[in-house]
Design an enzyme around this catalytic site. Structure first.
Site, PDB file in Angstrom:
ATOM      1  N   ASP A  32      56.875  35.926  52.145  1.00 41.57           N
ATOM      2  CA  ASP A  32      56.597  34.488  52.100  1.00 41.57           C
ATOM      3  C   ASP A  32      56.603  33.972  50.662  1.00 41.57           C
ATOM      4  O   ASP A  32      56.321  34.714  49.724  1.00 41.57           O
ATOM      5  CB  ASP A  32      55.202  34.201  52.672  1.00 41.57           C
ATOM      6  CG  ASP A  32      55.105  34.432  54.168  1.00 41.57           C
ATOM      7  OD1 ASP A  32      56.035  35.022  54.746  1.00 41.57           O
ATOM      8  OD2 ASP A  32      54.082  34.038  54.754  1.00 41.57           O
ATOM      9  N   HIS A  83      59.255  27.968  55.631  1.00 39.07           N
ATOM     10  CA  HIS A  83      57.844  28.062  55.242  1.00 39.07           C
ATOM     11  C   HIS A  83      57.359  26.723  54.691  1.00 39.07           C
ATOM     12  O   HIS A  83      56.515  26.680  53.802  1.00 39.07           O
ATOM     13  CB  HIS A  83      57.664  29.193  54.219  1.00 39.07           C
ATOM     14  CG  HIS A  83      56.265  29.724  54.112  1.00 39.07           C
ATOM     15  ND1 HIS A  83      55.449  29.934  55.203  1.00 39.07           N
ATOM     16  CD2 HIS A  83      55.522  30.102  53.032  1.00 39.07           C
ATOM     17  CE1 HIS A  83      54.274  30.410  54.799  1.00 39.07           C
ATOM     18  NE2 HIS A  83      54.286  30.509  53.483  1.00 39.07           N
ATOM     19  N   HIS A 194      54.555  39.004  50.152  1.00 36.39           N
ATOM     20  CA  HIS A 194      54.932  37.787  49.421  1.00 36.39           C
ATOM     21  C   HIS A 194      55.892  38.112  48.287  1.00 36.39           C
ATOM     22  O   HIS A 194      55.723  39.142  47.612  1.00 36.39           O
ATOM     23  CB  HIS A 194      53.681  37.110  48.851  1.00 36.39           C
ATOM     24  CG  HIS A 194      52.734  36.627  49.908  1.00 36.39           C
ATOM     25  ND1 HIS A 194      51.869  37.476  50.567  1.00 36.39           N
ATOM     26  CD2 HIS A 194      52.536  35.402  50.448  1.00 36.39           C
ATOM     27  CE1 HIS A 194      51.173  36.784  51.467  1.00 36.39           C
ATOM     28  NE2 HIS A 194      51.556  35.521  51.414  1.00 36.39           N
TER      29      HIS A 194
END
Length: 240
Positions: A32, A83, A194
């Site tokens: 992410d 996202h 991430h």
């Protein structure tokens, strides 16, 4: 195979679809908050080395800032998913209209780095902060799951993580240990990580994460590759 999953307009919780699937020991690595100039390329190099496919939940404004990196993620065979545009909770969750506009803006940024003739992208979104009915903007998120359904988008959370955004900053070894503590007895894994610019430890940990999970018998797939229907003829694996 993914063609056999229920359409998003009927069931758009993709984690539930993964749980309901017939597949065994599949791992979905997810990253992410990218793309970034410093961390994303390291992640991509590692994925290529291990011939592992993953899903990147990218922020629309960062795709616009780093179009070459976003394109590289796509060209190296990974799934680029949504996202939001700003990743700013107050803006994103302000109203249904604001939410819808952020998702559409990010989707158009994603499509700008894809081949024009590649067909429609798998419509998948991850809520910044997760979709859980707890914490920041929880009530709004529950409403916006329905908004996504109307827009034909799946959403997905995760069922395990390296803890690279939890609590105090961890080094690569601590990230691996955190993952090990959180993967026991899971048939299919959706791993939260991430590739934001401060996540050097995530890039450092990824080779050992992949080796550890491979050793447990997991294979690595994109989130649009779900073996859902036992009666369908198997498609060639995503890593072939």
């Amino acid at each position: 195979n993914t063609l056999n999953i229920p359409p998003a307009t009927e069931e758009n919780d993709l984690l539930q679809i993964v749980k309901d699937s017939v597949q065994e020991k599949r791992c979905y690595l997810t990253f992410d908050d990218g793309p970034t100039e410093n961390i994303t390329p390291q992640i991509l190099d590692t994925l290529r080395k291990y011939n592992a496919k993953a899903t990147f939940f990218q922020v629309g404004s960062l795709i616009e800032a780093n179009p070459d990196m976003a394109r590289r993620v796509y060209e190296e065979g990974h799934l680029v998913a949504n996202h939001s545009y700003s990743h700013n909770y107050d803006k994103l969750y302000a109203s249904e209209e604001a939410f819808r506009s952020e998702i559409e803006k990010a989707y158009s940024a994603i499509n700008s780095v894809r081949d024009a003739n590649a067909g429609e992208e798998f419509k998948l979104m991850r809520f910044p902060g997760g979709s859980y009915n707890a914490g920041d903007h929880a009530a709004e998120k529950q409403k916006y799951k329905k908004t996504l359904k109307d827009m034909g988008f799946y959403y997905i959370d995760w069922n395990t993580l390296t803890g690279d955004a939890e609590g105090k900053t961890k080094n690569a070894q601590e990230l691996l240990e955190y993952l090990k503590r959180n993967t026991s007895n899971l048939n299919n894994l959706v791993v939260l990580m991430h590739d934001a610019s401060a996540k050097q430890a995530t890039a450092d940990a990824l080779p050992s994460v992949i080796e550890y999970l491979s050793g447990l018998g997991y294979t690595f797939h994109r989130l649009d590759d779900i073996e859902y229907n036992p009666d369908a003829s198997p498609s060639p694996s995503a890593s072939a």
